[in-house]
Structure formats: structure tokens, C-alpha cells
Design a protein around this motif. Structure first.
Motif, short mmCIF file in Angstrom:
data_model
loop_
_atom_site.label_atom_id
_atom_site.label_comp_id
_atom_site.label_asym_id
_atom_site.label_seq_id
_atom_site.Cartn_x
_atom_site.Cartn_y
_atom_site.Cartn_z
N SER A 95 -24.16 41.58 27.43
CA SER A 95 -23.23 42.28 26.57
C SER A 95 -23.80 42.24 25.18
O SER A 95 -24.95 41.90 25.00
CB SER A 95 -21.86 41.63 26.62
OG SER A 95 -21.75 40.63 25.66
N MET A 96 -23.05 42.65 24.26
CA MET A 96 -23.43 42.53 22.85
C MET A 96 -24.50 43.54 22.45
O MET A 96 -25.57 43.61 23.04
CB MET A 96 -23.99 41.14 22.52
CG MET A 96 -23.34 39.99 23.22
SD MET A 96 -21.63 39.73 22.71
CE MET A 96 -20.97 39.17 24.27
N VAL A 135 -25.89 35.15 24.19
CA VAL A 135 -24.60 34.60 24.56
C VAL A 135 -23.78 34.40 23.29
O VAL A 135 -24.34 34.25 22.21
CB VAL A 135 -24.76 33.27 25.33
CG1 VAL A 135 -25.78 33.41 26.44
CG2 VAL A 135 -25.16 32.15 24.40
N PRO A 136 -22.46 34.43 23.43
CA PRO A 136 -21.61 34.29 22.24
C PRO A 136 -21.87 32.97 21.53
O PRO A 136 -22.42 32.04 22.11
CB PRO A 136 -20.20 34.33 22.82
CG PRO A 136 -20.33 35.02 24.13
CD PRO A 136 -21.69 34.65 24.64
N ALA A 137 -21.45 32.91 20.29
CA ALA A 137 -21.64 31.72 19.49
C ALA A 137 -21.08 30.50 20.21
O ALA A 137 -20.07 30.58 20.89
CB ALA A 137 -20.95 31.89 18.14
N ALA A 138 -21.73 29.37 20.03
CA ALA A 138 -21.24 28.14 20.65
C ALA A 138 -19.91 27.77 20.01
O ALA A 138 -19.72 27.93 18.81
CB ALA A 138 -22.25 27.03 20.45
N PRO A 139 -18.98 27.32 20.80
CA PRO A 139 -17.63 27.01 20.31
C PRO A 139 -17.63 26.13 19.08
O PRO A 139 -17.28 26.56 18.01
CB PRO A 139 -16.98 26.31 21.49
CG PRO A 139 -17.68 26.86 22.68
CD PRO A 139 -19.08 27.11 22.24
N GLU A 146 -25.69 33.99 19.70
CA GLU A 146 -25.36 35.02 18.73
C GLU A 146 -25.80 34.67 17.31
O GLU A 146 -26.48 35.48 16.66
CB GLU A 146 -23.86 35.26 18.80
CG GLU A 146 -23.44 36.57 18.21
CD GLU A 146 -21.95 36.77 18.37
OE1 GLU A 146 -21.43 36.51 19.47
OE2 GLU A 146 -21.32 37.16 17.38
N ARG A 198 -28.59 36.76 15.10
CA ARG A 198 -28.34 37.36 13.79
C ARG A 198 -29.35 36.87 12.76
O ARG A 198 -29.87 37.64 11.96
CB ARG A 198 -26.92 37.02 13.31
CG ARG A 198 -25.85 37.74 14.09
CD ARG A 198 -24.49 37.61 13.42
NE ARG A 198 -23.43 37.89 14.37
CZ ARG A 198 -23.15 39.11 14.80
NH1 ARG A 198 -23.82 40.15 14.35
NH2 ARG A 198 -22.19 39.30 15.68
N GLU A 209 -16.59 44.54 24.73
CA GLU A 209 -17.16 43.45 23.94
C GLU A 209 -16.22 42.26 23.91
O GLU A 209 -16.62 41.12 24.13
CB GLU A 209 -17.41 43.98 22.52
CG GLU A 209 -17.93 42.95 21.54
CD GLU A 209 -19.42 42.69 21.74
OE1 GLU A 209 -20.10 43.55 22.31
OE2 GLU A 209 -19.89 41.61 21.33
N ARG A 269 -16.84 38.56 25.69
CA ARG A 269 -16.85 37.35 24.88
C ARG A 269 -15.84 36.34 25.43
O ARG A 269 -16.16 35.17 25.64
CB ARG A 269 -16.47 37.75 23.45
CG ARG A 269 -16.74 36.74 22.41
CD ARG A 269 -16.45 37.36 21.07
NE ARG A 269 -17.48 38.29 20.66
CZ ARG A 269 -18.48 37.94 19.84
NH1 ARG A 269 -18.55 36.72 19.39
NH2 ARG A 269 -19.39 38.81 19.50
N TRP A 272 -17.03 34.79 28.65
CA TRP A 272 -18.05 33.75 28.48
C TRP A 272 -17.40 32.44 28.09
O TRP A 272 -17.66 31.42 28.69
CB TRP A 272 -19.05 34.16 27.39
CG TRP A 272 -20.40 34.35 27.95
CD1 TRP A 272 -20.93 35.52 28.39
CD2 TRP A 272 -21.39 33.34 28.17
NE1 TRP A 272 -22.18 35.29 28.87
CE2 TRP A 272 -22.49 33.99 28.74
CE3 TRP A 272 -21.45 31.98 27.93
CZ2 TRP A 272 -23.65 33.30 29.08
CZ3 TRP A 272 -22.60 31.28 28.27
CH2 TRP A 272 -23.69 31.95 28.85
N TYR A 273 -16.59 32.47 27.09
CA TYR A 273 -15.98 31.23 26.64
C TYR A 273 -15.14 30.61 27.75
O TYR A 273 -15.12 29.40 27.90
CB TYR A 273 -15.12 31.50 25.40
CG TYR A 273 -15.92 31.82 24.18
CD1 TYR A 273 -17.05 31.07 23.87
CD2 TYR A 273 -15.55 32.83 23.31
CE1 TYR A 273 -17.80 31.35 22.75
CE2 TYR A 273 -16.28 33.11 22.18
CZ TYR A 273 -17.41 32.37 21.90
OH TYR A 273 -18.15 32.65 20.78
N LEU A 308 -13.64 26.77 27.92
CA LEU A 308 -12.62 26.64 26.89
C LEU A 308 -11.27 27.10 27.43
O LEU A 308 -11.20 27.85 28.40
CB LEU A 308 -12.97 27.50 25.67
CG LEU A 308 -14.29 27.20 24.97
CD1 LEU A 308 -14.35 27.94 23.65
CD2 LEU A 308 -14.46 25.73 24.75
N MET A 311 -10.46 31.54 18.25
CA MET A 311 -11.78 32.02 17.85
C MET A 311 -11.81 33.53 17.69
O MET A 311 -12.51 34.06 16.84
CB MET A 311 -12.82 31.59 18.88
CG MET A 311 -12.94 30.09 19.01
SD MET A 311 -14.15 29.62 20.25
CE MET A 311 -15.62 30.35 19.57
#
Lengths: 319, 319
Positions: free
Chosen positions: A74-75, A93-97, A309, A313, B20, B24, B27-28, B34, B42
Motif C-alpha cells: 500500500s502507500m 510498512v506504516p510507522a511503528a506504533p 514509513e 520519508r 490507504e 494502515r 497493518w496495525y 494493536l 493514531m
DNA sequence: ATTTGCATGGAACAAATGATCGGTAGCAGA
DNA sequence: TCTGCTACCGATCATTTGTTCCATGCAAAT
């Protein structure tokens, strides 16, 4: 030389019967939407057990979540990375929590990517590092049945392969039976010429797919933690222009391998030779890795990137 | 001619932004473990919204749960089917819980299988039937971005494609704009010669992958329910030896296409021509379909089978 | 025979999740 | 403007889920 301790929990070894049970439970739970109680009745076990089976399935990578969107990831970032660095593929992958370990997340994504690229009877070459290790953990349950073989690109890998316990008798794994780094150039050279080592090194170059980690030049680098380098050495390499390493070889910000004494102590495929492998997957994330990844990509040392992510960036910001 | 009513809920149409967001959240939730509350924080939305996003993702097929075991399916039955009938591949899903609709389950599995075989810019040929329809529902969100095109093997498909609303302007779908069956052989012939129809029929044969349903010869057959046949006709065909149909053509227990008047009324690729397509996926399950599937496999009318566990056992019992 | 370790099942509880309900904002048409 | 109508949103509540603690049974080791 410090031993490699099993990183987190040991990878669960699953026998065929258990896999069958997990698959079944997973189908009913995720695809049919039954409750764990209903599944327990159907399978003739307790609800608790169903809960545990599902948990085990997720942990082991047997149950994988796939998100179907552009190129199965994705993304929009992925597309930008591919365009900016001329990659063959990318996964973001999305930002780490919050303070979760990045390597595990990246490893999972890398495992997913690799499994999509691999077909039965393929050969997968693997490098060294946390990311590689966790990636293998997630792929382990799949290998035996798919007839996928492993071959190591460097020494020192056997340590964490052994822990999975999966590659005992059949020997689907061809590992270089040496440390990553030895004490003298002479010993390194002798080992490289040792027939079996040589055989494995050659075999690694015939793989269609390789998976490597990216080392940063920080005091806390994995190389340091595992005792292959001292913080002092890293300091030294940094002054010589090193921004990161792959397979134990340090390179500068343009991805040029530096001329360092330590490289003569390494038992591993060289980055130069690795260019023979069509697809090289690099997996890494984190602010401390940005410079290392940039160099890697500038030098075209890998053509597939798995990262997260914020790292993506950062990479794009610094062209 | 009875209209095709939207089978269940209309397939949700997702825009890029929503995809999107769903990716996201997924994934989380699934990979990072989570809670929905944490994800809500988030993403800056309410918890309930996260719950709905995930639900939508699962329903639409955007979020797919994959079970990695022998060749990414499960069950030893698959291997037995492949061996017994000389198939290229097979997928067996666990037995249906109680009285759940089989078609949806099979459709999901078929969608998963197809997505693994398809690469971007591929052409997928589709037949007629419940299973085909539900399969498309699950694949719909993936098509637009993967540049996968559809082409119909038979008339009468446009009815349920239209309902997804996805193939409006761009026209990724090439459909035969006729009913499956028309009232006279002359009309059928005229339609087949109509340039556009002919074009689509030809194009369908260039597909690498086809997905078809398998019709049974029961009073409740889908063909009857949708008004393409009367129960009386089915009765008649049965006496002539029919055990099932594909693409509107009836065949006997050896998979030989019968010589029936009704076939001259059908606007569709013939099973004979369909052999040009390398991979033909048949999806069907249920006791009433066993004879039909057996004939299909004996006649080598398809080489990939998606079915469920009881059906697979039945098939194997009757060699 | 006893001990030890381990997988399992049960009970009880806390957390997380999904469904239902009512409210509100947009929107088309009278 | 008003009236439905629909879609979305949030709160409440019942269900489901995961966890903890403990008991049981089995098997290997002593």
C-alpha cells in the motif's frame, strides 16, 4: 566471540498435524467469521485451545495478512521510492506504533514479499542481521513444504538458523560454516578456499533472490552487539567515510565499498559478486539507518527495499 | 427473462483514500497487534470507525487472510485431488460450518488462488454462475490498480458485473453484451457473428487464466433459478445423460458435451475452444455438484479445482 | 515409584470488540 | 422551506476474546 542468543522467543516448531489444526481453525475464524466457541465445538477441543492455536498461527507466520492494493502493498510512498531510486520493487510498512522493535515489523513485511516472489524449489540467499533473522522466523513454517532451499551469503549465519530447529536432518539450508569475521586475513583466505565453503559461496550466486540486512555505523550496531566489531573500530570506519555495511563490508555515502583492512577478515560473498543475483532485497528501518540505506541505494547494492514509513520519508527528503 | 438481482450486499466501492486508511489500520491491527483504540488514536478517528474500516476491508477482499502451508493452501486432500485427476492445482477449504452458503466460501478461496496466479496487466476470462460472481466480488477492489482486465466467456455476465459499479468508465471489462441463451439458433448465430461479440469471444481465448462455475442438473440449478432453463428442460437433459454444465453447455459423466438443441441457443465460448486457455479454474462444492464435477474432471474440462472438504472426499471416493 | 516438565482444560475476570440504536448532516424533490 | 431519505457518526451494551491461576493427566527422566 559472543554467542548469538536466541533473539526473542524461540520460533515454534510445528508438526504437520498442528499445522492442519491451525489452518482449519484459521479458516473458520477469519474467513467464516465463526466464534472461537463454535470452532472449539467443531474441532472437539476447548475454546482456550482454539485461542492458543490462532495465536500460534499468527506468531509463526503461518497465518499471514495480505493487503491487496497497488502491487499488493500500500502507500503511495512505495511508488515514489521505486521511481526515485530506480528500484525493482519496494514495500513500506506504516510507522511503528511507539517503541516497538522495528526489525520484527520489517521482517514480517519482508517475509511476505519474499514468499510472493518465491516459487517451489527456489533458492533463497540470505545475509546477516536482525532483519534477516526475523524474516526467516516468519518464513520458517513455509519452507519445508515448498522445497525452498536456503544458502547463506556470509559466515556467521548458522547461529540463528540453528535456533529454528527446522533445518536439522534434511538440510534444506546450505550455510557457510564459519564466523562472519575471523582473526587474520590468512585464515579468512584459507576458509574461502576450503572446498565446501567455496561451494556454498558459488551456490549463493546462483540464487534468484537474496535477502540482506543493512548495518548502520552506530555504537549500538548489530555488528557491535554481537561482538564482531568493537565500537572503536566502527568509530574508525566512520572517519574513513563509512555510512553502513552489508554482508560485513562497509561502504561510503555513494555505496562504494571502502578499502578497509577488516574486509580481508570477512568470509562472505562480496557485494560486487552479489550483483549477479537478479533480485536483492534489503530490509531496514530507523533513523540511524537512513544514511546507510541511502548509500546502499545510490550504489545500487540492492534493488528491492523494505522499510517503514518515516524512514521512507527521510530517504525521499534527501533525494 | 428474470433479472439478476444483486445477490447479497452490493460490493463496496472504495476510493484511494479509504484504501490507504484501511491498509494502515489493518497493518496495525493484524501485524502489530494493536487494539482498535490505539489505532483510533493514531489515525485520529473514533474507535468504532476503526472497527468499521477493518470490517469493510475484510468484506471487500482488500484484507486477505492467507494460510501458508503446502502450496499456500492446506489439507492433504489437495494433493490427492491433484494426483487422482491430473490437475495443475487444487484448493480445498474446510467443511462448511452448518448451513452457510457454500458459494461465498468457495468464491473467497478462488479469489485468493486467482490473485496468486495473476500478474499485473493479465487478462482473466470469466464464466457464469454463483461461484464466479462471488469470486469477482472479492477481487473487485484489486483489479483497478493492478490493471487486470476481465473478459467474459459467455453472455449473461454483464448483469452481475454491472452491480459492482467498478467497471463503469474505464472499461476494464470486455463483456459479451448478450444473454447467455437466446430464443432461436438463428439469433444466436447472428449474435456470434456480430463483430464486437466475435471480438470478445476471440479475446477470451487469449486469456491465460479462466474461472468458471459448474452447474448441476437439479431443479434448483442456478440456470433454472435465473430463468435460463426450465426445470422440465433440465429433466430432459438428465435423461439424455447430462450430469452438469459449464458455460451453458451440458455434458455427460465422462465430460463429453452432449448434442442438445439448447446448445445452439447459447452465446458463449465452447468448452472445446476453452482448452486453448492454459489454466481453467473450476469452483464448485456441495453434494449436488459431485457428479457434475466428476464429469468435468474426467473430461479434462478444467485443470484447477476449488472445492470444499466434503466434496473433495466424495470425489475421491468415486475415483 | 517418584519427580519433573509440559500440554491441556476449567473458571473467572478484564479487556476488546461488534451490534444496535438514536442523532445529525447533507441532499433531492415536492 | 419542508419532508423524507440516506449516510455517517457516536454512545451504550452484550458478546467475544485473551489472560491468569490452578488442577489434571501424560510422559520422560531420576
Amino acid at each position: 566471540m559472543s554467542q548469538v542468543t536466541a533473539p526473542q522467543d524461540g520460533a515454534a516448531v510445528l508438526d504437520a498435524e498442528e499445522i492442519e489444526q491451525i489452518s482449519r481453525a484459521a479458516w473458520y475464524y477469519y474467513n467464516d467469521g465463526l466464534t472461537q466457541n463454535q470452532i472449539a465445538d467443531m474441532l472437539g477441543v476447548s475454546r482456550i485451545k482454539v485461542s492458543r492455536l490462532l495465536e500460534k498461527g499468527r506468531q509463526s507466520g503461518l497465518i499471514e495478512l495480505r493487503i491487496n492494493s497497488p502491487h499488493q502493498g500500500s502507500m503511495a510512498l512505495q511508488e515514489e521510492l521505486i521511481a526515485a531510486f530506480g528500484l525493482a520493487d519496494a514495500r513500506v510498512v506504516p510507522a511503528a506504533p511507539v517503541g516497538t522493535a522495528g526489525a520484527a515489523r520489517i521482517g514480517r513485511a519482508a517475509a511476505s514479499l519474499l514468499m510472493q516472489h518465491l516459487v517451489p524449489n527456489d533458492l533463497l540467499a540470505i545475509g546477516w542481521g536482525d532483519a534477516t533473522s526475523t524474516t526467516l522466523r516468519y518464513m520458517a513454517p513455509v519452507f519445508p513444504q515448498s522445497n525452498i532451499s536456503l544458502v547463506s551469503l556470509t559466515g556467521g549465519v548458522s547461529a540463528y538458523i540453528g535456533t529454528t530447529g527446522l533445518y536439522g536432518p534434511q538440510g534444506f539450508a546450505h550455510l557457510i560454516p564459519t564466523p562472519l569475521r575471523v582473526s587474520s586475513p590468512e585464515l579468512a583466505e584459507m576458509l574461502r578456499l576450503e572446498p565446501y565453503v567455496r561451494h556454498v559461496l558459488d551456490m549463493a550466486l546462483t540464487a534468484k533472490l537474496a535477502m540482506i540486512g543493512v548495518g548502520s555505523v552506530a555504537r549500538s550496531a548489530t555488528l557491535v552487539r554481537y561482538g564482531y566489531c568493537t565500537a572503536t573500530e566502527i568509530e574508525l570506519f566512520t572517519r574513513r567515510g563509512a555510512v553502513g555495511d552489508i554482508l560485513g563490508y562497509f561502504y561510503d555515502r555513494d555505496g562504494q565499498i571502502l578499502d578497509l583492512e577488516v574486509h580481508r577478515h570477512v568470509v562472505a560473498v562480496t557485494p560486487q559478486d552479489m550483483r549477479q543475483i537478479p533480485s536483492v532485497v534489503a530490509a531496514a528501518a530507523g533513523p540511524e539507518k537512513v544514511e546507510a540505506i541511502l548509500g546502499l541505494l545510490r550504489g545500487r547494492l540492492a534493488n528491492i527495499l523494505v522499510t517503514d514509513e518515516p524512514t521512507a520519508r527521510d530517504l525521499l527528503r534527501r533525494i
